[in-house]
Design a protein around this motif. Sequence first.
Motif, PDB file in Angstrom:
ATOM      1  N   UNK A 266       0.829  -1.212   0.000  1.00  0.00           N
ATOM      2  CA  UNK A 266       0.000   0.000   0.000  1.00  0.00           C
ATOM      3  C   UNK A 266       0.859   1.256   0.000  1.00  0.00           C
ATOM      4  N   UNK A 267       1.930   1.266   0.795  1.00  0.00           N
ATOM      5  CA  UNK A 267       2.817   2.426   0.817  1.00  0.00           C
ATOM      6  C   UNK A 267       3.548   2.588  -0.515  1.00  0.00           C
ATOM      7  N   UNK A 268       3.897   1.481  -1.153  1.00  0.00           N
ATOM      8  CA  UNK A 268       4.523   1.570  -2.468  1.00  0.00           C
ATOM      9  C   UNK A 268       3.577   2.194  -3.479  1.00  0.00           C
ATOM     10  N   UNK A 269       2.288   1.881  -3.369  1.00  0.00           N
ATOM     11  CA  UNK A 269       1.309   2.468  -4.285  1.00  0.00           C
ATOM     12  C   UNK A 269       1.127   3.963  -4.042  1.00  0.00           C
ATOM     13  N   UNK A 270       1.465   4.433  -2.847  1.00  0.00           N
ATOM     14  CA  UNK A 270       1.301   5.850  -2.520  1.00  0.00           C
ATOM     15  C   UNK A 270       2.547   6.661  -2.855  1.00  0.00           C
ATOM     16  N   UNK A 271       3.594   6.031  -3.381  1.00  0.00           N
ATOM     17  CA  UNK A 271       4.751   6.808  -3.799  1.00  0.00           C
ATOM     18  C   UNK A 271       6.101   6.191  -3.521  1.00  0.00           C
ATOM     19  N   UNK A 272       6.129   5.023  -2.862  1.00  0.00           N
ATOM     20  CA  UNK A 272       7.405   4.387  -2.594  1.00  0.00           C
ATOM     21  C   UNK A 272       7.977   3.709  -3.833  1.00  0.00           C
ATOM     22  N   UNK A 273       9.294   3.637  -3.889  1.00  0.00           N
ATOM     23  CA  UNK A 273       9.960   2.973  -5.009  1.00  0.00           C
ATOM     24  C   UNK A 273      10.008   1.475  -4.732  1.00  0.00           C
ATOM     25  N   UNK A 274       9.286   0.694  -5.533  1.00  0.00           N
ATOM     26  CA  UNK A 274       9.190  -0.742  -5.286  1.00  0.00           C
ATOM     27  C   UNK A 274      10.547  -1.421  -5.358  1.00  0.00           C
ATOM     28  N   UNK A 275      11.378  -0.988  -6.292  1.00  0.00           N
ATOM     29  CA  UNK A 275      12.665  -1.659  -6.485  1.00  0.00           C
ATOM     30  C   UNK A 275      13.578  -1.512  -5.279  1.00  0.00           C
ATOM     31  N   UNK A 276      13.392  -0.464  -4.476  1.00  0.00           N
ATOM     32  CA  UNK A 276      14.258  -0.215  -3.333  1.00  0.00           C
ATOM     33  C   UNK A 276      13.584  -0.475  -1.989  1.00  0.00           C
ATOM     34  N   UNK A 277      12.315  -0.834  -2.014  1.00  0.00           N
ATOM     35  CA  UNK A 277      11.583  -1.039  -0.754  1.00  0.00           C
ATOM     36  C   UNK A 277      10.898  -2.395  -0.684  1.00  0.00           C
TER      37      UNK A 277
END
Length: 323
Positions: A266-277
């Motif tokens: 959910x946090x990745x969908x709000x702006x986090x970088x998936x490749x690094x998180x």
Amino acid sequence: MSGTLTRTAPARATRDPLATATRERARRRKDGAAALTLLGPSLVILAVMVGYPAVLMVVQSFTDYSIRDKVQGTVPDVVGFANYLEVFTASDFPAVLVRSLGLMLVMTILIVGLGALVAVLMTRLTRGWRLLVSVGLLLAWAMPPLAATTVWGWIFDAQYGLVNWLLNAVTGTTDFTNHSWLLDPWSFFVVLTIIVVWQGVPFAAFTLYAALGQVPGEVLEAASLDGATGIRRFRLVVYPFLRNVVTVVVVLQVIWNLRIFTQVYTLQQRGGLASETNVLGTYIFRQGVGEFGVTSAIGVLTVILLLALSWGYVRTTLKEEEL
């Protein structure tokens, strides 16, 4: 002439050791059959819901099974340990694994530590305050992870977030206007840790509070009379009574914190970088679409890791119960 008559009690019939052993084996077989009959439905459900997918995952991890085989109905080729080698040499799995273990360690320490502090605090509160704290903990615990993550996401929102507004108000500047807490991986994991710990503390607090109620009051009173300080009382008197409960809480938190998915996604969908998180859960989810063989290998490695992390604690607890 008077005398005392002594009667000799008739000797008890000597039991046949062979007959006794036979009856004991028959009783054990009967008890085993009864237990198996009662557990039968549950074992069938576990075999269907857990056993079959687990075996299928292990088998697929040694093949090149992909979406093409599923669509065309073809049999995949056996590739041995090629998928496992690819996971460790040609993917981001090692970095994701280290990241997941680090997060798990920090979250588990914070949840168990804060849970213990809240549990001790609840033993010192009056009934009214204890009820108020319990309601607050239950509300945090009962909130679905998706809803909790959405609320915290708005709190840390770059444009409308409460955190940015408070920091601007405190510092008297506009440095935090439109500041994204999710874009940087470190601040992303800080927000993630806050969310997971906030929802994990209630379980640890309630469990440890219930365990604290089992500590004999006279033992604590005797320790106080002997001059033991609060820390020494907890370490030498209280903790031995809580050791098994703490072990269970730690094992469950290790498993749950290593399997987090909803909060991260959910946090990745709000702006986090998936490749690094990415953590293990989201990494498996985002792994090459249709590459079931490689994904199964990652799943097997995750299960092995969970078993390895929890087995030591469980074995220690079983040994203590046998003493």
